[in-house]
Design a protein around this motif. Structure first.
Motif, mmCIF file in Angstrom:
data_model
loop_
_atom_site.group_PDB
_atom_site.id
_atom_site.type_symbol
_atom_site.label_atom_id
_atom_site.label_comp_id
_atom_site.label_asym_id
_atom_site.label_seq_id
_atom_site.Cartn_x
_atom_site.Cartn_y
_atom_site.Cartn_z
ATOM 1 N N GLN A 67 0.839 -1.188 0.000
ATOM 2 C CA GLN A 67 0.000 0.000 0.000
ATOM 3 C C GLN A 67 0.879 1.245 0.000
ATOM 4 O O GLN A 67 2.054 1.194 0.348
ATOM 5 C CB GLN A 67 -0.941 0.023 1.206
ATOM 6 N N LEU A 68 0.277 2.363 -0.384
ATOM 7 C CA LEU A 68 0.979 3.646 -0.418
ATOM 8 C C LEU A 68 0.015 4.723 0.066
ATOM 9 O O LEU A 68 -1.084 4.870 -0.471
ATOM 10 C CB LEU A 68 1.460 3.965 -1.832
ATOM 11 N N ARG A 69 0.432 5.468 1.102
ATOM 12 C CA ARG A 69 -0.392 6.553 1.634
ATOM 13 C C ARG A 69 0.249 7.899 1.323
ATOM 14 O O ARG A 69 1.445 8.097 1.556
ATOM 15 C CB ARG A 69 -0.582 6.408 3.141
ATOM 16 N N MET A 70 -0.565 8.826 0.822
ATOM 17 C CA MET A 70 -0.137 10.200 0.554
ATOM 18 C C MET A 70 -1.009 11.121 1.386
ATOM 19 O O MET A 70 -2.226 10.934 1.462
ATOM 20 C CB MET A 70 -0.271 10.525 -0.929
ATOM 21 N N ALA A 71 -0.387 12.113 2.039
ATOM 22 C CA ALA A 71 -1.147 12.971 2.941
ATOM 23 C C ALA A 71 -0.575 14.379 2.945
ATOM 24 O O ALA A 71 0.574 14.606 2.567
ATOM 25 C CB ALA A 71 -1.146 12.395 4.358
ATOM 26 N N ALA A 72 -1.389 15.308 3.402
ATOM 27 C CA ALA A 72 -0.975 16.697 3.577
ATOM 28 C C ALA A 72 -1.687 17.252 4.791
ATOM 29 O O ALA A 72 -2.796 16.827 5.141
ATOM 30 C CB ALA A 72 -1.298 17.528 2.336
ATOM 31 N N GLY A 73 -1.050 18.205 5.461
ATOM 32 C CA GLY A 73 -1.654 18.789 6.649
ATOM 33 C C GLY A 73 -0.866 19.978 7.123
ATOM 34 O O GLY A 73 -0.072 20.568 6.377
ATOM 35 N N GLY A 74 -1.077 20.340 8.391
ATOM 36 C CA GLY A 74 -0.376 21.479 8.956
ATOM 37 C C GLY A 74 -0.368 21.432 10.464
ATOM 38 O O GLY A 74 -1.166 20.721 11.097
ATOM 39 N N THR A 75 0.563 22.175 11.070
ATOM 40 C CA THR A 75 0.689 22.256 12.515
ATOM 41 C C THR A 75 0.819 23.706 12.939
ATOM 42 O O THR A 75 1.410 24.527 12.217
ATOM 43 C CB THR A 75 1.904 21.463 13.023
ATOM 44 N N VAL A 91 3.737 17.734 4.022
ATOM 45 C CA VAL A 91 3.264 16.676 3.126
ATOM 46 C C VAL A 91 4.006 15.403 3.506
ATOM 47 O O VAL A 91 5.122 15.450 4.034
ATOM 48 C CB VAL A 91 3.504 17.018 1.641
ATOM 49 N N SER A 92 3.377 14.264 3.257
ATOM 50 C CA SER A 92 4.015 13.003 3.638
ATOM 51 C C SER A 92 3.722 11.917 2.623
ATOM 52 O O SER A 92 2.700 11.953 1.922
ATOM 53 C CB SER A 92 3.573 12.566 5.030
ATOM 54 N N LEU A 93 4.622 10.957 2.594
ATOM 55 C CA LEU A 93 4.501 9.779 1.745
ATOM 56 C C LEU A 93 4.876 8.575 2.596
ATOM 57 O O LEU A 93 5.927 8.573 3.244
ATOM 58 C CB LEU A 93 5.428 9.890 0.536
ATOM 59 N N ALA A 94 4.016 7.532 2.605
ATOM 60 C CA ALA A 94 4.237 6.383 3.484
ATOM 61 C C ALA A 94 3.936 5.078 2.759
ATOM 62 O O ALA A 94 2.791 4.639 2.705
ATOM 63 C CB ALA A 94 3.369 6.500 4.738
ATOM 64 N N PRO A 95 4.963 4.435 2.177
ATOM 65 C CA PRO A 95 4.757 3.106 1.595
ATOM 66 C C PRO A 95 4.823 2.027 2.663
ATOM 67 O O PRO A 95 5.467 2.193 3.706
ATOM 68 C CB PRO A 95 5.930 2.982 0.616
ATOM 69 N N ALA A 96 4.144 0.906 2.431
ATOM 70 C CA ALA A 96 4.155 -0.215 3.371
ATOM 71 C C ALA A 96 3.810 -1.491 2.629
ATOM 72 O O ALA A 96 3.124 -1.466 1.598
ATOM 73 C CB ALA A 96 3.174 0.014 4.519
ATOM 74 N N GLN A 113 7.597 -0.791 6.522
ATOM 75 C CA GLN A 113 6.916 0.477 6.339
ATOM 76 C C GLN A 113 7.888 1.627 6.503
ATOM 77 O O GLN A 113 8.928 1.497 7.156
ATOM 78 C CB GLN A 113 5.759 0.621 7.325
ATOM 79 N N ALA A 114 7.559 2.741 5.885
ATOM 80 C CA ALA A 114 8.407 3.925 5.961
ATOM 81 C C ALA A 114 7.522 5.159 5.906
ATOM 82 O O ALA A 114 6.391 5.117 5.421
ATOM 83 C CB ALA A 114 9.414 3.944 4.815
ATOM 84 N N LEU A 115 8.038 6.253 6.443
ATOM 85 C CA LEU A 115 7.335 7.530 6.410
ATOM 86 C C LEU A 115 8.326 8.633 6.115
ATOM 87 O O LEU A 115 9.359 8.761 6.789
ATOM 88 C CB LEU A 115 6.641 7.803 7.750
ATOM 89 N N GLU A 116 8.016 9.425 5.105
ATOM 90 C CA GLU A 116 8.787 10.622 4.786
ATOM 91 C C GLU A 116 7.837 11.811 4.895
ATOM 92 O O GLU A 116 6.895 11.938 4.108
ATOM 93 C CB GLU A 116 9.354 10.534 3.370
ATOM 94 N N GLU A 419 -4.642 16.753 9.339
ATOM 95 C CA GLU A 419 -4.066 16.000 8.224
ATOM 96 C C GLU A 419 -5.167 15.261 7.483
ATOM 97 O O GLU A 419 -6.140 14.807 8.081
ATOM 98 C CB GLU A 419 -3.026 15.004 8.760
ATOM 99 N N ALA A 420 -5.022 15.137 6.192
ATOM 100 C CA ALA A 420 -5.922 14.333 5.367
ATOM 101 C C ALA A 420 -5.081 13.529 4.402
ATOM 102 O O ALA A 420 -4.054 13.996 3.890
ATOM 103 C CB ALA A 420 -6.909 15.228 4.608
ATOM 104 N N GLY A 421 -5.494 12.289 4.141
ATOM 105 C CA GLY A 421 -4.674 11.434 3.306
ATOM 106 C C GLY A 421 -5.490 10.463 2.485
ATOM 107 O O GLY A 421 -6.693 10.254 2.705
ATOM 108 N N LEU A 422 -4.801 9.869 1.538
ATOM 109 C CA LEU A 422 -5.374 8.849 0.669
ATOM 110 C C LEU A 422 -4.425 7.677 0.637
ATOM 111 O O LEU A 422 -3.209 7.838 0.439
ATOM 112 C CB LEU A 422 -5.584 9.401 -0.750
ATOM 113 N N THR A 423 -4.956 6.473 0.843
ATOM 114 C CA THR A 423 -4.173 5.251 0.792
ATOM 115 C C THR A 423 -4.612 4.404 -0.388
ATOM 116 O O THR A 423 -5.816 4.153 -0.569
ATOM 117 C CB THR A 423 -4.325 4.427 2.095
ATOM 118 N N TYR A 424 -3.634 4.000 -1.181
ATOM 119 C CA TYR A 424 -3.921 3.143 -2.340
ATOM 120 C C TYR A 424 -3.361 1.761 -2.055
ATOM 121 O O TYR A 424 -2.165 1.593 -1.795
ATOM 122 C CB TYR A 424 -3.278 3.713 -3.608
ATOM 123 N N HIS A 425 -4.225 0.774 -2.077
ATOM 124 C CA HIS A 425 -3.842 -0.628 -1.842
ATOM 125 C C HIS A 425 -3.618 -1.293 -3.198
ATOM 126 O O HIS A 425 -4.537 -1.377 -4.021
ATOM 127 C CB HIS A 425 -4.940 -1.349 -1.065
#
Length: 426
Positions: A67-75, A91-96, A113-116, A419-425
């Motif tokens: 799977q691959l998750r792409m997200a964006a948000g703020g703090t 912004v973030s990218l998280a493959p697993a 899994q990883a998170l950038e 944060e809001a994200g989309l995960t593609y399986h």
């Protein structure tokens, strides 16, 4: 389209409570799984949803789920500082990928899994984490099972951590390598297990605002734990257990040997799983920690976890713990503290493919020697919308408030994060 509009609205107003539950801020987390689930209840998170379950790919006797998750948000407070808070989007990218065996006996599970995560105009806060884990179950007859687990990971210190100064918790990173062996026996009304694990922690240098680096190698250490538990089933729904364990902590850096320690912990409690009502575990015990320089601390410890099921669409969760921990930042003498946690949560199935969650996490830390108290609170909410087998949408909003000394308002720091994200399986 009406359902999708409602889902998107829920995403804007909710946040990732599941992620908040997973990370409670302890570097050395509790390592004794109670396994109170007897299959009598199914939580909202566990409910099968065949129409939205990723199919994965089968290769021989293995199933693979990438799977691959792409997200964006703020703090609103990038570095969790009391003054001069810096707002930043990210912004973030998280493959697993997960791999699970389909064998009739024995089992093999692999997880990578990883998170950038990149903070715009704030590279010092960028996050790069990863984890590689492998676990194998070996069945030795009908009553005995041996489980081996190996984990290598790079992690962040959580905002509820009491081990490090508040001003540095957001930029502290560490490497953790774990090797664990568990022997599990079940016979009649008796269940017993023994766990031995060893973990090495290596802390990365902290990047300061001026561009210099602060070395954290004095925090590097090895933690070895041995725990045994015997459980007796009074009925199909309730069982009693006793538990004993030993934890050894050794520091690598010269001159830090004095804060190494040995801790013995004993506890007794019960597990329960009442069909259609609730399940959980609770225990009370005593911890005795002796440092190599002669310092000695001891006291009552406790741990509890429970889930209630008012309806099939609502699961209520509570977790509580009191433990004896050790601060490791900047001290050359032992600096033990009492860590008290309480977490309340709820998962609600609004639609068959839309799950809403909320949590409230409270952490209190009291230094035994000085009496100074730290507090950290977190409120979070989330929504997860299952679009199809391949696509999942999620959204998050959370608030963290932390104060190192409750009598000093200058140490108070707050952060709002969305944060809001989309995960593609695949």
């Amino acid at each position: 389209m009406g359902r999708l509009a409602r889902a998107l609205l829920a995403l804007v107003m909710a946040g990732t409570a599941v992620a908040a539950r997973a990370q409670d801020g302890l570097v050395v987390s509790p390592g004794v799984p109670q396994g109170f689930d007897r299959g009598r209840n199914v939580s909202v998170a566990q409910q099968p949803r065949p129409s939205y379950t990723p199919t994965g790919a089968r290769i021989g006797g293995l199933m693979i789920y990438p799977q691959l998750r792409m997200a964006a948000g703020g703090t609103t407070n990038t570095y969790l500082t009391p003054q001069d808070a810096i707002t930043a989007p990210f912004v973030s990218l998280a493959p697993a990928v997960q791999v699970a065996s389909l064998w009739s006996r024995h089992a093999l599970r692999l997880d990578a899994q990883a998170l950038e995560r990149r903070y715009l105009a704030q590279p010092r806060r960028d996050e790069r984490t990863w984890a590689l884990a492998g676990e194998g179950d070996l069945e030795l007859g009908s009553a005995l099972r041996v489980t081996t687990r190996i984990v290598a990971s790079q992690q962040l210190e959580g905002p509820l951590s009491g081990e490090v100064a508040p001003a540095l918790v957001s930029v502290s990173r560490f490497r953790r390598d774990l090797l664990s062996l568990r022997v599990h026996y079940v016979g009649g009304r008796v269940r017993a297990f023994a766990i031995a694990d060893t973990a090495a922690f290596r802390f990365a240098p902290i990047r300061r605002a001026g561009g210099t680096r602060f070395d954290q190698s004095f925090r590097d250490r090895e933690v070895t734990r041995i725990t045994g538990q015997v459980e007796y089933a009074r009925s199909p729904s309730v069982s009693l257990f006793v538990q004993a364990g030993h934890i050894s902590t050794r520091f690598d850096t010269t001159g830090r040997a004095a804060i190494g320690s040995d801790m013995v912990r004993a506890a007794a409690g019960l597990n329960f799983d009442l069909a259609g009502r609730a399940r959980g575990t609770a225990s009370v015990g005593y911890a005795d920690r002796r440092y190599r320089n002669g310092t000695h601390e001891r006291g009552l410890v406790a741990e509890a976890q429970g889930e209630a099921f008012p309806t099939q669409r609502l699961t209520l969760v509570v977790r509580a713990r009191r433990s004896l921990e050790d601060a490791t930042y900047g001290n050359r003498a032992p600096q033990p503290f009492w860590d008290e946690r309480l977490s309340l949560g709820a998962d609600y199935e609004l639609l068959a493919n839309l799950i809403l969650s909320a949590t409230a996490d409270l952490a209190r830390q009291r230094e035994i020697a000085s009496g100074r108290r730290g507090t950290a609170d977190r409120l979070a909410a989330s929504a997860r919308y299952l679009v199809s087998r391949r696509v999942t949408l999620d959204g998050a909003i959370s608030h963290v408030a932390r104060r190192y000394d409750r009598d000093d308002p200058a140490t108070a720091a707050r952060e709002m994060r969305a944060e809001a994200g989309l995960t593609y399986h695949l």
